[in-house]
Scaffold this motif. Structure first.
Motif, PDB file in Angstrom:
ATOM      1  N   UNK A   1       1.057  -1.077   0.056  1.00 33.89           N
ATOM      2  CA  UNK A   1      -0.185   0.375   0.054  1.00 33.89           C
ATOM      3  C   UNK A   1       0.854   1.186  -0.135  1.00 33.89           C
ATOM      4  N   UNK A   2       0.953   2.006  -0.994  1.00 31.12           N
ATOM      5  CA  UNK A   2       1.256   3.153  -1.837  1.00 31.12           C
ATOM      6  C   UNK A   2       1.067   4.724  -0.447  1.00 31.12           C
ATOM      7  N   UNK A   3      -0.309   4.754  -0.522  1.00 26.49           N
ATOM      8  CA  UNK A   3      -0.805   5.764   0.260  1.00 26.49           C
ATOM      9  C   UNK A   3      -2.245   5.250   0.371  1.00 26.49           C
ATOM     10  N   UNK A   4      -2.865   5.948   0.971  1.00 31.71           N
ATOM     11  CA  UNK A   4      -4.321   6.042   1.429  1.00 31.71           C
ATOM     12  C   UNK A   4      -4.905   7.594   1.337  1.00 31.71           C
ATOM     13  N   UNK A   5      -6.383   7.590   1.723  1.00 29.38           N
ATOM     14  CA  UNK A   5      -7.204   8.253   2.123  1.00 29.38           C
ATOM     15  C   UNK A   5      -8.141   8.074   2.655  1.00 29.38           C
ATOM     16  N   UNK A   6      -9.014   8.863   3.098  1.00 30.58           N
ATOM     17  CA  UNK A   6      -9.716   8.632   3.924  1.00 30.58           C
ATOM     18  C   UNK A   6     -11.087   9.407   3.822  1.00 30.58           C
TER      19      UNK A   6
END
Length: 351
Positions: free
Chosen positions: A313-318
């Motif tokens: 997982x290289x990044x995420x948003x919520x």
């Protein structure tokens, strides 16, 4: 005090500290591996406003969380730091939202902006501000990525990750996106807003470097979006909520569905989590709740399967978490954000 000393002196079993930090952790930004970047913006929302204070709601609720993660023990020791929500963008959002609402009401009354200079100017003003926000997000996330930080974006409406995704596309050619959402968000400039929350993935599909977009939880969409998927079948895969539920009703296991979803994704994956991908009882004050969706443990199980597959997982948003004073929405958002941060760190070998 050094980071090691802070870890030694911090009691993860003690009272949740109300110290202005995410989950009451003791770390400053320089010590943290994971930086949560709030983007308090909900100008283009087409139903219910209020998610601009979602990041503040999450931060406030997070002090009530317990820190133990059975799948990533001691994850908190890597350091998670949430920046304070940017007051300048919040003020702009609060100033522009009434203008946007008046403009949306104008459209919903069946009127045409070509006949109204005030509304034409309003649209232009909002599009300019949204473009400036996109550039700000690109700059801030680029700086953090260059420092080797894991970045989690915290919305605000779902339009806000576009600048971050532009930054990642430059660094990870061929990366995939796992989008958990009630909506496809594939409308072209919905309501005239180029950077509408309903247009985020229409805009993302233009990025050079995107390898795959996998959507799931989808249960509210229009004919044009279905057509967009058909045109981009090489790039977009949709797991509709009704199809997933039918498969479960007919004997499929949720594990088998997760395997099919994960197998569609490349090695490097960005997770974009619109909270309305969950069942509405978990996010009653999100901007556009829709019946159906995932329960919390289903979502976490899917993310665990993604990491257990060996993908990164290289990044995420919520995004789209209901704002103040809706504590339940903040509570759920904080828990999801924490688990995503932990799993991302694990996938990158930092835990």
């Amino acid at each position: 005090m050094s980071k090691a000393e802070k870890i030694k002196n911090f009691d993860p079993n003690g009272v949740g500290l109300d110290n202005g930090h995410f989950i009451g952790l003791p770390f400053v930004e320089e010590e943290a591996e994971v930086i949560l970047l709030p983007v308090p913006w909900d100008v283009t929302v087409s139903y219910t406003a209020g998610t601009a204070t979602g990041p503040a709601n999450i931060l406030q609720a997070s002090s009530q969380l317990d820190l133990y993660d059975p799948f990533v023990p001691d994850a908190w020791k890597t350091g998670i730091y949430m920046r304070p929500p940017n007051e300048s963008w919040l003020k702009q959002s609060e100033a522009l939202r009434p203008l946007a609402q008046a403009y949306i009401d104008f459209l919903e009354a069946g009127r045409n902006i070509t006949d109204n200079k005030t509304m034409s100017d309003t649209l232009a003003k909002i599009n300019t501000a949204c473009h400036q926000l996109k550039d700000w997000v690109y700059q801030r996330t680029s700086e953090l990525l260059d420092q080797g930080k894991i970045v989690g974006l915290v919305g605000g409406e779902h339009s806000v990750p576009l600048g971050y995704l532009e930054a990642l596309a430059e660094r990870y050619p061929g990366f995939g996106i796992l989008q958990i959402d009630a909506h496809m968000d594939l409308r072209e400039a919905y309501e005239g807003f180029i950077y509408s929350h309903a247009s985020i993935f229409y805009n993302v599909l233009k990025l050079n470097g995107l390898g795959k977009l996998v959507q799931l939880g989808i249960r509210d969409y229009c004919e044009a979006e279905v057509g967009e998927v058909a045109k981009r079948a090489d790039l977009v895969e949709v797991f509709f909520d009704h199809s997933m539920k039918a498969a479960l009703y007919e004997g499929a296991t949720f594990h088998s569905l997760c395997t099919a979803i994960v197998n569609m994704l490349p090695q490097e994956v960005y997770v974009s989590f619109d909270i309305d991908g969950l069942s509405p009882y978990l996010c009653p004050n999100t901007g556009t709740p829709v019946p159906g969706g995932l329960d919390f443990q289903q979502a976490i199980y899917l993310l665990q399967q993604l990491v257990d597959s060996g993908r990164t997982i290289i990044g995420f948003d919520v995004c789209e978490v209901g704002g103040l004073p809706h504590e339940w929405d903040g509570n759920v958002g904080a828990r999801l954000l924490y688990r995503l941060a932990n799993l991302t760190g694990k996938s990158q070998g930092k835990i």
